[in-house]
Design an enzyme around this catalytic site. Structure first.
Site, short mmCIF file in Angstrom:
data_model
loop_
_atom_site.label_atom_id
_atom_site.label_comp_id
_atom_site.label_asym_id
_atom_site.label_seq_id
_atom_site.Cartn_x
_atom_site.Cartn_y
_atom_site.Cartn_z
N CYS A 1 -6.26 13.40 12.07
CA CYS A 1 -5.47 12.64 13.04
C CYS A 1 -4.96 11.36 12.41
O CYS A 1 -5.57 10.29 12.54
CB CYS A 1 -6.29 12.35 14.30
SG CYS A 1 -5.30 11.63 15.62
N ASN B 1 -4.81 15.51 45.11
CA ASN B 1 -4.69 16.61 46.07
C ASN B 1 -3.31 17.26 46.04
O ASN B 1 -2.75 17.60 47.08
CB ASN B 1 -5.03 16.14 47.49
CG ASN B 1 -6.46 15.64 47.58
OD1 ASN B 1 -6.73 14.46 47.76
ND2 ASN B 1 -7.41 16.55 47.40
#
Length: 545
Positions: free
Chosen positions: A186, A441
């Site tokens: 990385c 939600n």
């Protein structure tokens, strides 16, 4: 070298102030400094140097930093002054840099990322705090800004691990970050922490390779390797070797600090690749002094996959996408009904379903590409580059299942970390809970959806890949909720993140928002970190008892 770094640090310090007057004074000092350096260059030649960069490397670095501030500083007054200063320098005949690529992520449109702080005061406030603490607002934070609640918890934890009182010295902390990020090639995280390592007074010789670092850090190489790729192989003997290495030995508190840093940066490398994070503007690969081509596009941009064909929702597969969300919601509903109606399966049946899922997870191929060979720049920070993730049963290897009922984060790991590195257990626990319980939600365009079943399936699938089993979970649900393209993405990002591609990111959950995919990546990152931590902390506990 050290004096130069300290001067550089002092130059930018005042820009993080919440006080506009302090920022204005700091900006004026920077302007005068830049103008002195421009004047020192003397008359500009009519044609620019072949390299396209100013001959003065210190000025070059300052201009790149100003470019970053003009794009990323959360304070508009600083942004505007930096833009004006860069234009003024350009008017004097000095070539100024321009950003490469299309924003903080190769996968997510820049406008969508930068819009977040404009419409959410809480995100803007977190960005200002982060900028004040670090003098930069990095691309990881910008992408995490989709989820300000989580971002606040993440930044508090990272700040504590890197900058607050703790068992390890500051330069050791950044060097361990480099070692951990390098295991997954990385370069984004390696470059960030090379700069931070030098800024806190780290010895540049250590950056020539792991063999140039103190013996004590070299001995951490084995733990780094096993935790990153095959944490189930970690034993109390590995811990004992580190704690009883005579003059190079680690204390228990230092080792806990090191383990938390290693697991933090292994999992952050997963997030970095999973979100397609691009180099910081001021770092190598984030800017260029070359003029744009006629089409306003540099050849190197196109070669790096930053062309305009960058649409997430292209027409390919549109038909296949239709109804994807509804199908998933229907499956969740059916599973909930089955839970309510059917008798609970026996422990034997539950164990069988876990073993079946664990075995199937081995058959999921991480990526089509051949092995990634790390560059010398990255591989010098760790040993044994050929050592990578291997599935449990390859070559007849058998790994016993890790039962969470026998050793869990909540009942065992949390208290061990808190005892040896006060407050960190609490911070990690909040961060794990935040990622696991985070919900709006919603699913794509649908509202008022309970996503807890889906979040639990993702978390438990990752732990299952590491051999970790929850006795009270029915692993039969995973195949109902996670399709093959999603499993390939999860396994690649968690086990071999350097192989993650834009195509893989786009091929799962194609009707979902980018913010929802970033949420998935937060879940993957935290589940992976907790899995590694469980193996490391269990080995330490076994050594202590």
């Amino acid at each position: 070298m050290e004096v130069q770094v300290q001067e550089s640090l002092g130059r930018w310090n005042g820009l993080g102030s919440r006080d506009a007057i302090s920022r204005s004074i700091a900006m004026e000092n920077i302007r005068q400094d830049v103008m002195r350096k421009v004047e020192a260059i003397g008359p500009r030649p009519s044609s620019p140097p072949a390299s396209g960069s100013p001959p003065n490397s210190d000025l070059n670095d300052i201009l790149a930093h100003l470019l970053m501030l003009s794009k990323r500083c959360p304070f508009d007054d600083v942004k505007d002054r930096c833009i004006r200063l860069l234009r003024g320098v350009q008017d004097l005949g000095v070539r100024i840099p321009r950003p490469l690529g299309n924003g903080p992520s190769r996968f997510i449109p820049e406008k969508e990322i930068l819009q977040v702080s404009k419409v959410d005061a809480r995100t803007q406030s977190i960005f200002e705090d982060a900028f004040a603490a670090l003098g930069r607002l990095d691309n990881i934070s910008l992408v995490m800004g989709f989820h300000p609640q989580y971002l606040g918890s993440f930044l508090r934890t990272q700040h504590y691990l890197l900058q607050m009182d703790g068992p390890l010295s500051l330069h050791y902390r950044h060097y361990i970050g480099i070692m951990a990020a390098a295991r997954h090639q990385c370069s984004y995280l390696v470059n960030l922490h090379v700069n931070d390592f030098l800024q806190v007074g780290g010895d540049p010789k250590w950056l020539n390779g792991l063999d140039g670092a103190p013996q004590k850090l070299q001995q951490l190489g084995e733990l780094n390797k096993i935790l990153a790729h095959r944490p189930w192989l970690l034993t109390k003997e590995h811990i004992e070797r580190l704690l009883k290495a005579e003059e190079h030995s680690w204390s228990l508190a230092e080792l806990i600090h090191a383990v938390v840093l290693l697991t933090h940066y292994h999992s952050l490398a997963s997030f970095t690749f999973g979100c397609g994070i691009t180099p910081e503007i001021q770092c190598d690969g984030g800017h260029t002094f070359r003029p744009p081509s006629v089409s306003q596009y540099c050849v190197c941009d196109i070669a790096n996959g930053n062309g305009h064909a960058n649409h997430h929702d292209d027409l390919l597969g549109k038909e296949e996408m239709c109804g994807e969300v509804e199908v998933l919601m229907e499956r969740m509903k059916q599973l909930q009904e089955c839970r309510d109606e059917e008798e609970e399966a026996s422990q034997e049946e539950m164990a069988t379903r876990f073993e079946r899922e664990k075995t199937e997870s081995m058959l999921v191929v991480t990526a089509e590409d051949e092995e990634c060979v790390p560059s010398r720049d990255i591989s010098r920070h760790f040993e044994d580059p050929s050592y990578g993730y291997k599935d449990f049963s390859r070559r007849g290897e058998h790994v016993p299942t890790f039962r969470v009922q026998d050793y869990s984060w909540e009942d065992h790991g949390f208290s061990l970390v808190n005892r040896l590195y006060p407050d960190v257990g609490q911070m990690l626990d909040e961060k794990f809970q935040m990622a696991y319980n985070l919900t709006y939600n919603t699913m794509a365009t649908h509202k008022d959806v309970d996503t807890s079943m889906l979040r639990r399936a993702i978390w438990n699938y990752i732990h299952c890949m590491f051999g970790i089993r929850y006795d009270d979970y029915d692993y039969g649900e995973i195949n109902q909720l996670l399709d093959r393209s999603f499993k390939i993405y999860i396994k690649t990002m968690v086990c071999s993140p350097e192989k993650t591609t834009k195509r893989m990111y786009e091929s799962f959950w194609r009707q979902f928002q980018h913010s929802e995919k970033v949420h998935v990546n937060l879940l993957l990152m935290e589940a992976r970190m907790q899995a590694e931590l469980l193996y490391a902390l269990r080995a330490i506990t076994r050594y202590m008892t």
